[in-house]
Design an enzyme around this catalytic site. Structure first.
Site, PDB file in Angstrom:
ATOM      1  N   HIS A  14      31.522  89.304 -11.749  1.00  0.00           N
ATOM      2  CA  HIS A  14      32.551  89.164 -10.720  1.00  0.00           C
ATOM      3  C   HIS A  14      32.097  88.108  -9.725  1.00  0.00           C
ATOM      4  O   HIS A  14      30.984  87.594  -9.800  1.00  0.00           O
ATOM      5  CB  HIS A  14      32.847  90.495 -10.022  1.00  0.00           C
ATOM      6  N   CYS A  33      27.109  85.605  -3.749  1.00  0.00           N
ATOM      7  CA  CYS A  33      28.140  86.368  -4.472  1.00  0.00           C
ATOM      8  C   CYS A  33      29.456  85.598  -4.567  1.00  0.00           C
ATOM      9  O   CYS A  33      30.346  85.983  -5.319  1.00  0.00           O
ATOM     10  CB  CYS A  33      28.377  87.716  -3.806  1.00  0.00           C
ATOM     11  N   HIS A  39      28.839  85.997 -11.173  1.00  0.00           N
ATOM     12  CA  HIS A  39      27.515  86.574 -11.374  1.00  0.00           C
ATOM     13  C   HIS A  39      27.717  87.977 -11.930  1.00  0.00           C
ATOM     14  O   HIS A  39      28.811  88.515 -11.859  1.00  0.00           O
ATOM     15  CB  HIS A  39      26.701  86.599 -10.063  1.00  0.00           C
ATOM     16  N   HIS A  41      26.316  92.165 -12.970  1.00  0.00           N
ATOM     17  CA  HIS A  41      25.562  93.362 -12.577  1.00  0.00           C
ATOM     18  C   HIS A  41      25.475  94.318 -13.750  1.00  0.00           C
ATOM     19  O   HIS A  41      26.351  94.341 -14.623  1.00  0.00           O
ATOM     20  CB  HIS A  41      26.251  94.093 -11.414  1.00  0.00           C
ATOM     21  N   ASP A  79      33.527  96.968 -19.295  1.00  0.00           N
ATOM     22  CA  ASP A  79      32.235  96.602 -19.873  1.00  0.00           C
ATOM     23  C   ASP A  79      32.292  95.224 -20.522  1.00  0.00           C
ATOM     24  O   ASP A  79      33.185  94.932 -21.317  1.00  0.00           O
ATOM     25  CB  ASP A  79      31.798  97.641 -20.904  1.00  0.00           C
ATOM     26  N   HIS A  80      31.329  94.384 -20.147  1.00  0.00           N
ATOM     27  CA  HIS A  80      31.238  93.001 -20.622  1.00  0.00           C
ATOM     28  C   HIS A  80      32.521  92.224 -20.344  1.00  0.00           C
ATOM     29  O   HIS A  80      32.982  91.443 -21.172  1.00  0.00           O
ATOM     30  CB  HIS A  80      30.842  92.954 -22.107  1.00  0.00           C
ATOM     31  N   GLU A 125      25.820  99.163  -7.888  1.00  0.00           N
ATOM     32  CA  GLU A 125      25.924  97.753  -8.256  1.00  0.00           C
ATOM     33  C   GLU A 125      24.539  97.197  -8.568  1.00  0.00           C
ATOM     34  O   GLU A 125      24.376  96.387  -9.479  1.00  0.00           O
ATOM     35  CB  GLU A 125      26.574  96.979  -7.104  1.00  0.00           C
TER      36      GLU A 125
END
Length: 136
Positions: A14, A33, A39, A41, A79-80, A125
Protein backbone atom coordinates in the site's frame (compact mmCIF):
# COMPACT_ATOMS: atom_id res chain seq x y z
CA UNK A 1 -18.66 -15.09 28.17
CA UNK A 2 -15.66 -16.80 26.58
CA UNK A 3 -13.35 -15.07 24.09
CA UNK A 4 -11.68 -17.07 21.33
CA UNK A 5 -8.94 -15.65 19.10
CA UNK A 6 -7.70 -16.89 15.74
CA UNK A 7 -4.51 -15.54 14.12
CA UNK A 8 -4.25 -15.23 10.34
CA UNK A 9 -1.45 -13.77 8.21
CA UNK A 10 -1.27 -11.95 4.89
CA UNK A 11 1.18 -9.88 2.84
CA UNK A 12 0.09 -6.74 1.05
CA UNK A 13 1.39 -3.50 -0.42
CA UNK A 14 0.00 0.00 0.00
CA UNK A 15 0.94 3.63 0.13
CA UNK A 16 -0.33 6.48 2.21
CA UNK A 17 -0.92 9.41 -0.06
CA UNK A 18 -3.63 12.06 -0.07
CA UNK A 19 -4.24 13.14 -3.68
CA UNK A 20 -5.61 16.50 -2.46
CA UNK A 21 -2.21 17.39 -1.02
CA UNK A 22 1.06 18.33 -2.64
CA UNK A 23 3.89 15.83 -2.89
CA UNK A 24 5.76 17.83 -0.25
CA UNK A 25 2.88 17.71 2.24
CA UNK A 26 2.37 13.97 1.66
CA UNK A 27 6.05 13.32 2.26
CA UNK A 28 5.99 15.53 5.33
CA UNK A 29 2.98 13.74 6.86
CA UNK A 30 3.52 10.16 5.67
CA UNK A 31 7.29 10.03 5.14
CA UNK A 32 8.50 6.93 3.29
CA UNK A 33 4.95 5.49 3.41
CA UNK A 34 4.06 7.98 0.64
CA UNK A 35 6.53 6.27 -1.72
CA UNK A 36 5.06 6.46 -5.22
CA UNK A 37 6.10 2.83 -5.82
CA UNK A 38 4.23 1.59 -2.74
CA UNK A 39 5.67 -0.54 0.07
CA UNK A 40 4.66 -3.79 1.73
CA UNK A 41 3.93 -5.34 5.10
CA UNK A 42 3.61 -8.79 6.59
CA UNK A 43 0.32 -8.32 8.41
CA UNK A 44 -0.94 -10.36 11.35
CA UNK A 45 -4.70 -10.38 11.92
CA UNK A 46 -6.10 -11.48 15.28
CA UNK A 47 -9.84 -12.15 15.16
CA UNK A 48 -11.53 -12.48 18.55
CA UNK A 49 -15.07 -13.78 18.85
CA UNK A 50 -17.14 -14.17 21.99
CA UNK A 51 -19.96 -16.37 23.12
CA UNK A 52 -20.96 -19.17 25.46
CA UNK A 53 -19.47 -22.60 24.88
CA UNK A 54 -21.82 -25.01 23.14
CA UNK A 55 -22.89 -27.69 25.64
CA UNK A 56 -22.29 -30.47 23.08
CA UNK A 57 -18.84 -29.41 21.79
CA UNK A 58 -17.50 -27.11 24.48
CA UNK A 59 -16.63 -24.64 21.67
CA UNK A 60 -17.60 -21.00 21.36
CA UNK A 61 -16.98 -21.62 17.65
CA UNK A 62 -15.17 -24.32 15.73
CA UNK A 63 -11.75 -22.73 15.09
CA UNK A 64 -11.41 -24.49 11.73
CA UNK A 65 -14.69 -22.91 10.59
CA UNK A 66 -13.55 -19.53 11.92
CA UNK A 67 -10.29 -19.82 9.99
CA UNK A 68 -12.11 -20.74 6.77
CA UNK A 69 -14.53 -17.83 7.25
CA UNK A 70 -11.64 -15.38 7.69
CA UNK A 71 -9.56 -16.76 4.83
CA UNK A 72 -12.43 -17.00 2.33
CA UNK A 73 -13.93 -13.58 3.06
CA UNK A 74 -10.94 -11.41 4.00
CA UNK A 75 -7.52 -12.94 3.43
CA UNK A 76 -8.19 -13.98 -0.18
CA UNK A 77 -9.17 -10.38 -0.96
CA UNK A 78 -5.98 -8.81 0.43
CA UNK A 79 -3.15 -11.36 0.41
CA UNK A 80 -0.42 -10.48 -2.10
CA UNK A 81 -2.48 -7.54 -3.31
CA UNK A 82 -2.03 -3.81 -3.55
CA UNK A 83 -4.53 -2.45 -1.02
CA UNK A 84 -4.83 0.87 -2.89
CA UNK A 85 -5.45 -0.65 -6.31
CA UNK A 86 -6.77 -4.20 -5.95
CA UNK A 87 -9.18 -4.24 -2.99
CA UNK A 88 -12.77 -3.25 -3.70
CA UNK A 89 -13.78 -2.40 -0.14
CA UNK A 90 -10.87 0.07 0.16
CA UNK A 91 -11.46 1.95 -3.11
CA UNK A 92 -11.47 5.70 -2.55
CA UNK A 93 -10.15 5.43 1.00
CA UNK A 94 -6.80 6.07 2.59
CA UNK A 95 -5.35 2.57 3.04
CA UNK A 96 -4.26 3.11 6.63
CA UNK A 97 -4.24 0.16 8.98
CA UNK A 98 -7.15 1.81 10.77
CA UNK A 99 -9.31 1.83 7.64
CA UNK A 100 -8.26 -1.68 6.67
CA UNK A 101 -9.35 -3.12 10.03
CA UNK A 102 -12.71 -1.32 9.84
CA UNK A 103 -13.22 -2.82 6.37
CA UNK A 104 -12.45 -6.28 7.75
CA UNK A 105 -14.95 -5.76 10.58
CA UNK A 106 -17.67 -4.74 8.13
CA UNK A 107 -17.12 -7.98 6.22
CA UNK A 108 -16.79 -10.37 9.15
CA UNK A 109 -19.34 -9.11 11.70
CA UNK A 110 -22.43 -10.09 9.67
CA UNK A 111 -20.98 -13.56 8.97
CA UNK A 112 -20.79 -14.70 12.59
CA UNK A 113 -22.93 -17.76 13.32
CA UNK A 114 -25.84 -17.61 15.72
CA UNK A 115 -24.72 -17.17 19.32
CA UNK A 116 -21.28 -15.83 18.34
CA UNK A 117 -20.30 -12.16 18.19
CA UNK A 118 -17.24 -10.54 16.70
CA UNK A 119 -15.53 -8.93 19.69
CA UNK A 120 -12.25 -7.45 18.44
CA UNK A 121 -9.94 -7.28 15.46
CA UNK A 122 -6.28 -6.59 16.07
CA UNK A 123 -4.21 -5.91 12.97
CA UNK A 124 -0.43 -5.74 13.21
CA UNK A 125 1.19 -3.77 10.40
CA UNK A 126 4.65 -4.27 11.90
CA UNK A 127 5.78 -5.97 15.12
CA UNK A 128 5.60 -2.55 16.80
CA UNK A 129 2.50 -1.03 15.18
CA UNK A 130 -1.01 -2.40 15.44
CA UNK A 131 -4.59 -1.23 15.69
CA UNK A 132 -7.52 -2.72 17.57
CA UNK A 133 -11.14 -2.31 16.58
CA UNK A 134 -14.22 -3.26 18.56
CA UNK A 135 -16.88 -2.10 16.09
CA UNK A 136 -19.21 0.83 16.49
Amino acid sequence: MVYLTRLEHFNAAHKLYNPNWSLEKNESVFGPCANENFHGHNYELFVTVKGKPDPDTGFVMDVKKLSILIRENVIKKVDHRNLNLDVDFLKGQMCSTENVVIGFWNILAPLMPEGVQLHCLKLYETPRIYVEYFGE
